[in-house]
Design an enzyme around this catalytic site. Structure first.
Site, short mmCIF file in Angstrom:
data_model
loop_
_atom_site.label_atom_id
_atom_site.label_comp_id
_atom_site.label_asym_id
_atom_site.label_seq_id
_atom_site.Cartn_x
_atom_site.Cartn_y
_atom_site.Cartn_z
N LYS A 1 0.84 -1.21 0.00
CA LYS A 1 0.00 0.00 0.00
C LYS A 1 0.87 1.25 0.00
CE LYS A 1 -4.10 -1.77 0.18
NZ LYS A 1 -5.45 -1.87 0.42
N LYS B 1 -1.54 -10.57 -8.34
CA LYS B 1 -2.81 -10.89 -7.70
C LYS B 1 -3.90 -9.96 -8.25
CE LYS B 1 -3.93 -9.00 -3.83
NZ LYS B 1 -4.02 -8.46 -2.49
N LYS C 1 -8.09 -4.36 -6.97
CA LYS C 1 -8.67 -3.10 -7.44
C LYS C 1 -7.55 -2.10 -7.73
CE LYS C 1 -11.86 -4.32 -3.87
NZ LYS C 1 -12.29 -4.11 -2.50
P1 TYM Z 1 -9.89 -6.81 0.76
O1 TYM Z 1 -11.00 -5.82 0.85
O2 TYM Z 1 -8.68 -6.43 -0.01
O3 TYM Z 1 -10.42 -8.16 0.13
C1 TYM Z 1 -11.58 -8.83 0.62
C2 TYM Z 1 -11.35 -10.34 0.59
O4 TYM Z 1 -11.04 -10.79 -0.74
C3 TYM Z 1 -9.83 -11.54 -0.73
N1 TYM Z 1 -9.12 -11.30 -1.99
C4 TYM Z 1 -8.68 -12.27 -2.82
N2 TYM Z 1 -8.76 -13.61 -2.75
C5 TYM Z 1 -8.21 -14.31 -3.77
N3 TYM Z 1 -7.61 -13.74 -4.85
C6 TYM Z 1 -7.52 -12.39 -4.96
N4 TYM Z 1 -6.93 -11.85 -6.02
C7 TYM Z 1 -8.07 -11.60 -3.91
N5 TYM Z 1 -8.15 -10.26 -3.69
C8 TYM Z 1 -8.80 -10.09 -2.52
C9 TYM Z 1 -9.05 -10.99 0.46
O5 TYM Z 1 -8.09 -11.92 0.91
C10 TYM Z 1 -10.16 -10.74 1.46
O6 TYM Z 1 -10.48 -11.92 2.16
N6 TYM Z 1 -7.63 -6.37 5.23
C11 TYM Z 1 -8.77 -6.95 4.53
C12 TYM Z 1 -10.11 -6.47 5.06
C13 TYM Z 1 -10.37 -6.71 6.50
C14 TYM Z 1 -10.65 -7.97 7.12
C15 TYM Z 1 -10.89 -7.67 8.48
C16 TYM Z 1 -10.72 -9.27 6.64
C17 TYM Z 1 -10.41 -5.76 7.49
N7 TYM Z 1 -10.76 -6.33 8.67
C18 TYM Z 1 -11.20 -8.69 9.41
C19 TYM Z 1 -11.00 -10.28 7.57
C20 TYM Z 1 -11.25 -9.99 8.92
C21 TYM Z 1 -8.68 -6.55 3.06
O7 TYM Z 1 -8.01 -5.59 2.72
O8 TYM Z 1 -9.48 -7.29 2.22
#
Ligand code: TYM
Length: 326
Positions: A113, A193, A196
């Site tokens: 990030k 990966k 967005k």
């Molecule tokens: P975020 O918003 O980036 O993504 C949401 C979920 O999607 C999964 N993900 C993927 N899985 C497989 N391949 C990909 N290319 C891919 N891109 C995203 C992420 O692993 C995630 O599960 N930090 C977290 C948000 C968060 C969170 C939490 C998650 C905040 N608090 C508490 C679990 C529990 C995040 O940025 O996810």
């Protein structure tokens, strides 16, 4: 003591994409069949990107709508916006006071990030994983359905739980990641990966023509230069996406015909986009229906925040007691 089985969250920055769905959201949906689940749109985490005006509120509601369209059922699971439950930030502060800076500086997502937004490397970006640990532990959740990129954050959450339990009182379980069969979906570039921020993603609500256009741009086997060059499905991201959206017999034919060059990349992608459109159609239809009844979404979120708030308050009372704040 009050607890839930499963907690997860998703950021409302940008549109949900098929990586989110295949890597995490479909597990959110299946886990609610047998477990007590809480799911939140992590709008406080999204503040680290400095969204403008009402954009954050709009995108948070949009993301909550997509979650319901994917099958998160607010009657069974609590669905809410993270900022509607103040306990998350209260607990995050207590956790920050016991988390070494060194642990946070090792976090891969912080490094990524910081590279994405070099002019805004703020403290929130640095302490982000501590808030994430609080999101999970305030509900004392044991299982966290996420993609592979979040596994490191969960290791830290377990370390924070252990440190709190040792320092004060044994209050928190050690949460474990719950991965799908596709924990890391690659983007259209076929190397990074899907994300967005990389702009290499396929939005979950893309229309069939948009899917044709996006899939048409996907990188395939670089050695396949001419139409009649045989392909290598094992290194082709388009082929691996067929595995998620096409029927097993079709995947088999695509593999054989790719190797023999009977199937060219253009037709292979066209078929993938058609199958994707068909698989994602129910989600798009449900999202369109929800668009027509915004009060249903707002009611669900308000009810979810009440249910989550009750559990969060219970945990925070214990934390206040254990730390001597109360
Ligand atoms: P975020 O918003 O980036 O993504 C949401 C979920 O999607 C999964 N993900 C993927 N899985 C497989 N391949 C990909 N290319 C891919 N891109 C995203 C992420 O692993 C995630 O599960 N930090 C977290 C948000 C968060 C969170 C939490 C998650 C905040 N608090 C508490 C679990 C529990 C995040 O940025 O996810």
């Amino acid at each position: 003591m009050e607890k839930v089985d499963v907690l997860s969250g998703i950021q409302p920055t940008g549109l949900a994409h098929i990586g989110n769905y295949l890597g995490a959201l479909r597990n959110w949906v299946s886990l609610q069949e047998s477990k007590r689940c809480f799911y939140c749109v992590v709008d406080l985490h999204a503040l680290t990107t400095l969204p403008k005006g009402k954009e954050l509120r709009r995108s948070s509601l949009e993301m909550a709508k997509v979650l319901m369209a994917c099958g998160v059922d607010p009657e069974r699971s609590a669905l809410f916006l993270q900022s509607a439950v103040p306990g998350h930030t209260d607990l995050a502060w207590a956790f920050q006071c016991m988390t070494p800076m060194g642990d946070l500086s090792r976090m891969t997502q912080f490094k990524d990030k910081s590279a994405d937004q070099p002019k805004n490397i703020n403290a929130g970006l640095f302490t982000y994983p501590v808030l994430q640990a609080a999101d999970i532990l305030i509900y004392r959740a044991g299982e966290v359905p996420v993609g592979e990129d979040q596994v490191q954050h969960l290791e830290l959450a377990r370390e924070i739980a252990r440190r709190f339990n040792r320092t004060y009182r044994n209050l928190f379980p050690e949460p474990q990641p719950c991965l799908t069969k596709a924990p890391r979906i690659l983007g259209l570039d076929g190397t990074k990966k899907m994300s967005k921020s990389q702009n290499n993603h396929i939005p979950l609500l893309a229309t069939p023509p948009q899917l044709q256009k996006l899939v048409g741009k996907a990188v395939t086997d670089p050695q396949r230069v001419r139409r009649d060059d045989p392909g290598r499905p094992e290194i082709c991201n388009v082929f691996s996406l067929h595995g998620h959206f096409s029927r097993p017999e079709e995947v088999q034919t695509v593999e054989t015909d790719c190797r023999s060059a009977a199937l060219g990349c253009v037709d292979c992608k066209r078929r993938l986009a058609e199958n994707m459109a068909q698989s994602l159609e129910p989600i798009r239809t449900k999202a369109e229906a929800l668009e027509q009844e915004p009060e249903r979404l707002l009611d669900a979120l308000s009810d979810g925040a009440k249910r989550a708030g009750a559990v969060a308050k219970h945990t925070m009372d214990k934390v206040r007691n254990a730390t001597g704040l109360a």
